[in-house]
Design an enzyme around this catalytic site. Structure first.
Site, PDB file in Angstrom:
ATOM      1  N   VAL A 108       0.858  -1.176   0.000  1.00 32.16           N
ATOM      2  CA  VAL A 108       0.000   0.000   0.000  1.00 32.16           C
ATOM      3  C   VAL A 108       0.895   1.227   0.000  1.00 32.16           C
ATOM      4  CG1 VAL A 108      -1.878   1.210   1.183  1.00 32.16           C
ATOM      5  CG2 VAL A 108      -1.669  -1.282   1.411  1.00 32.16           C
ATOM      6  N   CYS A 109       0.561   2.187  -0.843  1.00 32.06           N
ATOM      7  CA  CYS A 109       1.221   3.494  -0.800  1.00 32.06           C
ATOM      8  C   CYS A 109       2.739   3.336  -1.028  1.00 32.06           C
ATOM      9  CB  CYS A 109       0.888   4.154   0.534  1.00 32.06           C
ATOM     10  SG  CYS A 109       1.312   5.883   0.701  1.00 32.06           S
ATOM     11  N   THR A 110       3.549   3.951  -0.197  1.00 33.27           N
ATOM     12  CA  THR A 110       4.997   3.881  -0.367  1.00 33.27           C
ATOM     13  C   THR A 110       5.591   2.555   0.109  1.00 33.27           C
ATOM     14  OG1 THR A 110       5.295   5.034   1.739  1.00 33.27           O
ATOM     15  CG2 THR A 110       5.321   6.379  -0.264  1.00 33.27           C
ATOM     16  N   THR A 128       1.908   3.413  -6.474  1.00 34.08           N
ATOM     17  CA  THR A 128       2.291   3.997  -5.184  1.00 34.08           C
ATOM     18  C   THR A 128       1.532   5.313  -5.019  1.00 34.08           C
ATOM     19  OG1 THR A 128       4.184   4.556  -3.774  1.00 34.08           O
ATOM     20  CG2 THR A 128       4.281   5.314  -6.075  1.00 34.08           C
ATOM     21  N   GLN A 159      -2.175   2.586  -4.730  1.00 36.30           N
ATOM     22  CA  GLN A 159      -1.846   3.970  -4.448  1.00 36.30           C
ATOM     23  C   GLN A 159      -1.977   4.209  -2.943  1.00 36.30           C
ATOM     24  OE1 GLN A 159      -4.467   6.023  -7.284  1.00 36.30           O
ATOM     25  NE2 GLN A 159      -2.654   6.540  -8.475  1.00 36.30           N
TER      26      GLN A 159
END
Length: 200
Positions: A108-110, A128, A159
């Site tokens: 998830v995300c970074t 990301t 993202q």
């Protein structure tokens, strides 16, 4: 039954952890209710001491890198802590080892940075957080922009923050069935309708 490990580290974004956790544990509860073997979801960290997330929430790990069962699924959150975690050899070596044996690796995300740094994302497309897309591209990753989540082989990435819920629901559909994923979505009443949409 799937054994699912959600990685915890200092500075992880709260919803990156809790969003997928809610989806995966709700799915498991529905399986158990229907008489099917439930999935097991564990919070895994380097040690058993509390982990402090980015905005102050503290999490208590269930298992450590050294003593967890074999994981079928690994979920890697993002957050500001990924910058330090991406230089943490113990964490990266653990992730590379368990990820190579898992059926699915998700970020998830970074958290995509940790997949990239561990080598698990080699040759894979990644999503990301939108503000980190350029940086991850500069690091040599194959970043897909404007996609809520991206699946490439057994690696699925999303993202930022709330996108992890979408990714986790898709993953539930792969682990079980789209019908079960829809039941899970109904159970958690996930039907985004945010206010102030004109301002976004």
């Amino acid at each position: 039954m799937n054994m699912i490990g959600v990685l915890a580290f200092d500075g992880a974004e709260e919803l990156d952890v809790v969003g997928p956790w809610e989806v995966l544990t709700a799915s498991s509860a529905l399986l158990e209710r229907d008489g099917a073997p439930p999935d097991q979801v564990l919070l895994v960290a380097a040690g058993l001491e509390p982990v402090r997330c980015r905005k102050g929430m503290r999490l208590l790990p269930d298992a450590t890198f050294a003593d967890h069962p074999r994981l079928d699924v690994v979920v890697v959150p993002g957050g500001d802590g990924t910058l330090l975690a991406s230089a943490d050899r113990l964490l990266l070596d653990w992730l590379a080892r368990v990820g190579a044996e898992a059926s699915w690796v998700a970020s998830v995300c970074t958290g995509a940075l940790l997949l990239h740094a561990s080598g698990l994302a080699a040759g894979k497309r990644l999503a990301t957080h939108r503000v980190f897309e350029d940086r991850l591209t500069e690091l040599g990753a194959d970043v897909v922009r404007d996609a809520r989540w991206v699946a490439d082989g057994n690696v699925v990435s999303s993202q930022g923050v709330s996108a992890g819920i979408d990714m986790a629901l898709w993953l539930v559909g792969q682990l079980h069935s789209p019908r079960h994923a829809r039941a899970t979505q109904r159970y958690i009443q996930y039907d985004p309708a945010p206010p102030y949409q004109a301002d976004v």
